[in-house]
Design an enzyme around this catalytic site. Structure first.
Site, PDB file in Angstrom:
ATOM      1  N   TYR A 180       0.869  -1.241   0.064  1.00  0.00           N
ATOM      2  CA  TYR A 180      -0.036   0.072   0.057  1.00  0.00           C
ATOM      3  C   TYR A 180       0.742   1.148  -0.033  1.00  0.00           C
ATOM      4  O   TYR A 180       2.110   1.226  -0.278  1.00  0.00           O
ATOM      5  CB  TYR A 180      -0.842  -0.213   1.125  1.00  0.00           C
ATOM      6  CG  TYR A 180      -1.978  -1.370   0.865  1.00  0.00           C
ATOM      7  CD1 TYR A 180      -3.022  -1.217  -0.175  1.00  0.00           C
ATOM      8  CD2 TYR A 180      -1.801  -2.358   1.772  1.00  0.00           C
ATOM      9  CE1 TYR A 180      -3.814  -2.201  -0.398  1.00  0.00           C
ATOM     10  CE2 TYR A 180      -2.698  -3.589   1.474  1.00  0.00           C
ATOM     11  CZ  TYR A 180      -3.605  -3.294   0.314  1.00  0.00           C
ATOM     12  OH  TYR A 180      -4.346  -4.372   0.137  1.00  0.00           O
ATOM     13  N   ARG A 227       3.548  -1.529  10.723  1.00  0.00           N
ATOM     14  CA  ARG A 227       3.417  -2.885  10.422  1.00  0.00           C
ATOM     15  C   ARG A 227       4.418  -2.798   8.886  1.00  0.00           C
ATOM     16  O   ARG A 227       4.503  -1.987   8.174  1.00  0.00           O
ATOM     17  CB  ARG A 227       2.150  -3.317   9.757  1.00  0.00           C
ATOM     18  CG  ARG A 227       2.233  -4.736   9.340  1.00  0.00           C
ATOM     19  CD  ARG A 227       0.882  -5.388   9.207  1.00  0.00           C
ATOM     20  NE  ARG A 227       0.834  -6.736   9.704  1.00  0.00           N
ATOM     21  CZ  ARG A 227      -0.034  -7.620   9.225  1.00  0.00           C
ATOM     22  NH1 ARG A 227      -0.944  -7.479   8.459  1.00  0.00           N
ATOM     23  NH2 ARG A 227       0.097  -8.714   9.871  1.00  0.00           N
ATOM     24  N   GLY A 317      -4.094 -14.003  12.175  1.00  0.00           N
ATOM     25  CA  GLY A 317      -5.161 -13.635  11.091  1.00  0.00           C
ATOM     26  C   GLY A 317      -6.266 -14.530  10.687  1.00  0.00           C
ATOM     27  O   GLY A 317      -7.366 -14.738  11.598  1.00  0.00           O
ATOM     28  N   ARG A 318      -6.124 -15.227   9.619  1.00  0.00           N
ATOM     29  CA  ARG A 318      -7.201 -16.075   9.347  1.00  0.00           C
ATOM     30  C   ARG A 318      -7.734 -16.820  10.313  1.00  0.00           C
ATOM     31  O   ARG A 318      -9.093 -17.013  10.191  1.00  0.00           O
ATOM     32  CB  ARG A 318      -6.684 -16.783   8.085  1.00  0.00           C
ATOM     33  CG  ARG A 318      -6.599 -16.168   6.819  1.00  0.00           C
ATOM     34  CD  ARG A 318      -5.522 -16.823   5.772  1.00  0.00           C
ATOM     35  NE  ARG A 318      -4.273 -16.836   6.261  1.00  0.00           N
ATOM     36  CZ  ARG A 318      -3.243 -17.430   5.741  1.00  0.00           C
ATOM     37  NH1 ARG A 318      -3.354 -18.028   4.208  1.00  0.00           N
ATOM     38  NH2 ARG A 318      -1.994 -17.608   6.043  1.00  0.00           N
TER      39      ARG A 318
HETATM   40  C1  LIG Z   1      -9.366 -11.407   4.768  1.00  0.00           C
HETATM   41  C2  LIG Z   1      -8.116 -10.888   5.268  1.00  0.00           C
HETATM   42  C3  LIG Z   1      -8.131  -9.402   5.241  1.00  0.00           C
HETATM   43  C4  LIG Z   1      -6.501  -8.928   5.528  1.00  0.00           C
HETATM   44  N1  LIG Z   1      -6.823  -7.457   5.823  1.00  0.00           N
HETATM   45  C5  LIG Z   1      -5.589  -7.101   6.206  1.00  0.00           C
HETATM   46  C6  LIG Z   1      -5.610  -5.469   6.695  1.00  0.00           C
HETATM   47  O1  LIG Z   1      -6.397  -4.974   6.411  1.00  0.00           O
HETATM   48  N2  LIG Z   1      -4.294  -5.133   6.928  1.00  0.00           N
HETATM   49  C7  LIG Z   1      -3.307  -5.707   7.038  1.00  0.00           C
HETATM   50  O2  LIG Z   1      -2.018  -5.226   7.339  1.00  0.00           O
HETATM   51  N3  LIG Z   1      -3.305  -7.057   6.786  1.00  0.00           N
HETATM   52  C8  LIG Z   1      -4.513  -7.738   6.396  1.00  0.00           C
HETATM   53  N4  LIG Z   1      -4.448  -9.002   6.029  1.00  0.00           N
HETATM   54  C9  LIG Z   1      -3.257  -9.904   6.556  1.00  0.00           C
HETATM   55  C10 LIG Z   1      -3.508 -10.270   7.906  1.00  0.00           C
HETATM   56  O3  LIG Z   1      -3.121  -9.325   8.710  1.00  0.00           O
HETATM   57  C11 LIG Z   1      -2.257 -11.279   8.018  1.00  0.00           C
HETATM   58  O4  LIG Z   1      -0.889 -10.633   7.755  1.00  0.00           O
HETATM   59  C12 LIG Z   1      -2.278 -12.481   7.178  1.00  0.00           C
HETATM   60  O5  LIG Z   1      -3.657 -13.288   7.062  1.00  0.00           O
HETATM   61  C13 LIG Z   1      -1.485 -13.755   7.518  1.00  0.00           C
HETATM   62  O6  LIG Z   1      -1.708 -14.281   9.016  1.00  0.00           O
HETATM   63  P1  LIG Z   1      -2.239 -15.264   9.211  1.00  0.00           P
HETATM   64  O7  LIG Z   1      -1.481 -16.586   8.765  1.00  0.00           O
HETATM   65  O8  LIG Z   1      -2.390 -15.667  10.802  1.00  0.00           O
HETATM   66  O9  LIG Z   1      -3.845 -15.129   8.828  1.00  0.00           O
HETATM   67  C14 LIG Z   1      -5.578  -9.595   5.592  1.00  0.00           C
HETATM   68  C15 LIG Z   1      -5.825 -11.263   5.542  1.00  0.00           C
HETATM   69  C16 LIG Z   1      -6.904 -11.589   5.236  1.00  0.00           C
HETATM   70  C17 LIG Z   1      -6.933 -13.080   5.269  1.00  0.00           C
END
Ligand SMILES: Cc1cc2nc3c(=O)[nH]c(=O)nc-3n(C[C@H](O)[C@H](O)[C@H](O)COP(=O)(O)O)c2cc1C
Length: 361
Positions: A180, A227, A317-318
């Site tokens: 971004y 971040r 996250g997920r």
């Molecule tokens: C549906 C979705 C939306 C996300 N939106 C953002 C966001 O708004 N800002 C951000 O920094 N990362 C965003 N991410 C990335 C997550 O913060 C995270 O880094 C990523 O899912 C990996 O972590 P995890 O394996 O625990 O899911 C998003 C991820 C997912 C799956």
């Protein structure tokens, strides 16, 4: 196995009940108004056993928009909307940080009444299509921000930070990851500028540095997180000097006394493959503040990072999409509900959002 994941942690002047943050996740439930609503308040409230919550990315200005239904924090109505969320969470004592976002080139003229999206330089995102309010479109070549406009963008971040305070947040996270706007200025692939915001590492860092200085006029440094995604290819990122760049950025951030540094070291969201991934151990060597690790962690990965002393906490996250009680599930060894189905990630309404029950469900 005893685990440090469930130990308390001091983050600046905040005390967290455990070391698991809910990672920022865009869920597109704010509708056309981009005002946070009761449904969103319920969603965050359900996830209150996290050590802290980082909200979905929230745009700092109309110019920053690039996602259908993502919330903003640039009007009084938006401040009011977010106040509902923080108010709902307040009795639980769970800190909640607002993630500040400007999409930059990851946007489309459909979001801006026909005007092109902006970026560091006129470098088009190669690859996927973008979902706009008018349908699925090709990316466009963005318009480089003029130097004066950069000052206005910094002012937008400052005002957004102030709005976050008015809305009752515990702090803010500056989103400088995942391709971004701020990442577009850092990365040589997207920053071809020849003014004081481009070229050298110092110049490419300048915008992030100015944004941080601006938001720290509003918030104490220990209520500000940043971040970064040194390894990420998401949104077509990655430049050859990525390691030098991110280690340079850490060096700049080190003296600021930030609340935390949020590093996506894991490769689950894609890897630019330009060399060896930057590790948390390298980040730790260059940074003595609190590090939050992320990306694709299982409970074991999270334990390992904290156990090795390369991160004090993690964000998840997920799994949080369908496991509002993730902390309790990990703590008790209960199974996680499946979270791989992407079909309801960004759809309006409660389905796939607030309808996942706590264990045993
Ligand atoms: C549906 C979705 C939306 C996300 N939106 C953002 C966001 O708004 N800002 C951000 O920094 N990362 C965003 N991410 C990335 C997550 O913060 C995270 O880094 C990523 O899912 C990996 O972590 P995890 O394996 O625990 O899911 C998003 C991820 C997912 C799956």
């Amino acid at each position: 196995m005893s685990s440090r994941l469930f130990e308390q942690l001091t983050l600046g002047d905040l005390s967290l009940n455990n070391r698991i943050a809910m990672a920022p996740m865009t869920r597109g439930r704010a509708g056309e108004s981009r005002v946070a609503n009761e449904l969103m308040a319920e969603y965050y409230y359900q996830r209150r056993s996290a050590g802290m919550i980082i909200t979905e990315a929230t745009v700092v200005s109309a110019q920053g928009n690039g996602w259908v239904g993502s919330p903003g924090i640039y009007t009084p109505e938006m401040v009011e909307g977010w106040r509902r969320v923080t108010h709902r969470l307040e009795p639980s004592g769970t800190p909640i940080f607002l993630q500040l976002w400007h999409c930059g080139r990851v946007s489309h003229s459909d979001f801006h009444a026909g005007a092109l999206p902006v970026s560091a330089s006129a470098v088009k995102l190669q690859g996927d299509h973008i979902h706009t309010p008018l349908g699925t479109k090709e990316y466009e070549t963005p318009r480089p921000l003029g130097t004066d406009e950069i000052l206005a963008t910094v002012a937008d971040y400052r005002l957004a930070a102030l709005h976050a305070m008015e809305a009752g947040f515990s702090g803010i996270e500056v989103h400088s990851a995942n391709g971004y706007l701020l990442n577009q200025f850092l990365d040589a692939k997207t920053n071809l500028r020849q003014d004081r915001y481009g070229g050298s590492l110092k110049n490419r860092y300048r915008l992030l540095g100015e944004v941080l200085a601006a938001v720290m006029e509003v918030w104490p440094a220990n209520r500000v997180g940043v971040r970064l995604s040194p390894n990420g290819v998401f949104n077509d990122m990655g430049s050859r000097d990525y390691r030098e760049l991110f280690l340079y950025v850490l060096e700049q951030l080190r003296p600021l006394g930030l609340g935390y540094l949020h590093i996506m070291d894991g490769l689950a969201f894609g890897f630019h493959g330009l060399g060896e991934p930057v590790t948390l151990a390298e980040c730790r060597a260059g940074y003595d503040g609190l590090i939050m690790g992320n990306c694709g962690y299982s409970r074991g990965d999270a334990e390992e990072r904290i156990g090795a002393g390369v991160a004090e906490m993690v964000s998840i996250g997920r799994p949080y999409i369908t496991n509002p009680d993730l902390v309790e599930r990990w703590q008790h060894g209960w199974p996680l509900a499946p979270y791989e189905d992407m079909s309801l990630w960004y759809t309006p309404g409660p389905a796939g959002y607030t309808d996942s029950p706590p264990y045993p469900g």
